[in-house]
Design a protein around this motif. Structure first.
Motif, PDB file in Angstrom:
ATOM      1  N   GLU A 180       0.689  -1.379  -0.090  1.00 14.50           N
ATOM      2  CA  GLU A 180       0.099   0.113  -0.040  1.00 14.50           C
ATOM      3  C   GLU A 180       0.847   1.279   0.059  1.00 14.50           C
ATOM      4  OE1 GLU A 180      -3.040   0.111   2.983  1.00 14.50           O
ATOM      5  OE2 GLU A 180      -3.580  -2.081   2.308  1.00 14.50           O
ATOM      6  N   HIS A 181       2.190   1.247   0.221  1.00 15.26           N
ATOM      7  CA  HIS A 181       3.062   2.415   0.362  1.00 15.26           C
ATOM      8  C   HIS A 181       3.762   2.356  -0.797  1.00 15.26           C
ATOM      9  CE1 HIS A 181       1.647   1.745   4.580  1.00 15.26           C
ATOM     10  NE2 HIS A 181       1.511   3.111   4.668  1.00 15.26           N
ATOM     11  N   ILE A 182       4.574   3.529  -1.045  1.00 14.29           N
ATOM     12  CA  ILE A 182       5.352   3.333  -2.053  1.00 14.29           C
ATOM     13  C   ILE A 182       6.997   3.501  -1.720  1.00 14.29           C
ATOM     14  CG2 ILE A 182       3.786   4.904  -3.357  1.00 14.29           C
ATOM     15  CD1 ILE A 182       5.506   7.524  -2.789  1.00 14.29           C
ATOM     16  N   ALA A 183       7.250   3.793  -0.481  1.00 15.75           N
ATOM     17  CA  ALA A 183       8.654   3.621   0.082  1.00 15.75           C
ATOM     18  C   ALA A 183       8.607   3.366   1.552  1.00 15.75           C
ATOM     19  CB  ALA A 183       9.554   4.866  -0.272  1.00 15.75           C
ATOM     20  N   TYR A 184       9.880   3.033   1.849  1.00 19.31           N
ATOM     21  CA  TYR A 184      10.202   2.601   3.325  1.00 19.31           C
ATOM     22  C   TYR A 184      11.386   3.013   3.573  1.00 19.31           C
ATOM     23  CZ  TYR A 184      12.375  -1.766   2.590  1.00 19.31           C
ATOM     24  OH  TYR A 184      13.269  -2.797   2.222  1.00 19.31           O
ATOM     25  N   GLN A 185      11.844   3.314   5.068  1.00 19.25           N
ATOM     26  CA  GLN A 185      13.026   3.482   5.586  1.00 19.25           C
ATOM     27  C   GLN A 185      13.077   2.886   6.876  1.00 19.25           C
ATOM     28  OE1 GLN A 185      15.278   7.361   4.972  1.00 19.25           O
ATOM     29  NE2 GLN A 185      13.287   8.082   3.769  1.00 19.25           N
ATOM     30  N   TRP A 186      14.155   2.289   7.084  1.00 24.44           N
ATOM     31  CA  TRP A 186      14.517   1.927   8.775  1.00 24.44           C
ATOM     32  C   TRP A 186      15.352   3.020   9.307  1.00 24.44           C
ATOM     33  CZ3 TRP A 186      12.206  -1.809  11.466  1.00 24.44           C
ATOM     34  CH2 TRP A 186      11.698  -2.923  10.723  1.00 24.44           C
ATOM     35  N   LEU A 187      14.844   3.994  10.129  1.00 25.51           N
ATOM     36  CA  LEU A 187      15.784   5.003  10.602  1.00 25.51           C
ATOM     37  C   LEU A 187      16.100   4.968  12.032  1.00 25.51           C
ATOM     38  CD1 LEU A 187      13.645   7.820   8.956  1.00 25.51           C
ATOM     39  CD2 LEU A 187      15.797   6.998   8.211  1.00 25.51           C
ATOM     40  N   ARG A 188      17.228   5.147  12.303  1.00 22.15           N
ATOM     41  CA  ARG A 188      17.597   5.366  13.847  1.00 22.15           C
ATOM     42  C   ARG A 188      16.825   6.561  14.219  1.00 22.15           C
ATOM     43  NH1 ARG A 188      23.601   6.879  13.329  1.00 22.15           N
ATOM     44  NH2 ARG A 188      22.448   8.419  12.225  1.00 22.15           N
ATOM     45  N   LYS A 189      16.606   6.480  15.582  1.00 25.18           N
ATOM     46  CA  LYS A 189      15.579   7.306  16.402  1.00 25.18           C
ATOM     47  C   LYS A 189      16.125   9.012  16.099  1.00 25.18           C
ATOM     48  CE  LYS A 189      15.857   7.913  21.188  1.00 25.18           C
ATOM     49  NZ  LYS A 189      15.676   7.789  22.469  1.00 25.18           N
TER      50      LYS A 189
END
Length: 139
Positions: A99-108
């Motif tokens: 359902e989404h176009i992108a993702y990121q795993w981000l540090r706090k």
């Protein structure tokens, strides 16, 4: 004004948080914004069951739902939401965007580098204020 009860997963894996980006939307004020994944709670469904279902539908990911982290009430121009966000973990960061176009795993410390949907901003701010040892993850 329409009101929705939604749940959101603050998914942590190896000290990084999953942030997903919405695509084109009929409401321009949430189009292309980042959010914590989740969705609407269906009638008769618990928050935990709804959250696991939504994450599996949206990301094909299995999560462990932990404690309630923050509840936010937010009024958008066309609808209002009450969003309950939960601390979650996953054994694997693998996912499939349905359902989404992108993702990121981000540090706090990097969470504020993306443009968040307005309802998610208070959750991001609270997450940034919490010390790592104050949050317990079970995976």
């Amino acid at each position: 004004m329409k009101q929705h009860h939604v749940v959101a997963a603050i998914i942590c894996h190896k000290n990084k948080y999953l942030c997903v980006q919405r695509g084109e939307n009929k409401y321009p004020y949430v189009a292309f914004k980042y959010e914590f994944p989740g969705g609407k709670v269906e009638p008769g469904e618990s928050n935990t069951v709804a959250l696991r279902r939504e994450i599996h539908e949206e990301l094909q990911m299995d999560i462990q739902v932990g404690e309630l982290f923050a509840s936010v009430y937010y009024e958008y121009p066309d609808f209002a939401i009450t969003m309950d966000s939960y601390l979650c973990t996953t054994k694997s960061p693998q996912l499939c965007l349905n359902e989404h176009i992108a993702y990121q795993w981000l540090r706090k410390e990097d969470l504020q580098t993306v443009s968040w949907a307005p309802a998610d901003i208070p959750v991001v701010e609270k997450l940034m204020d919490v010390q790592r040892h104050d949050i317990e993850f079970t995976y």
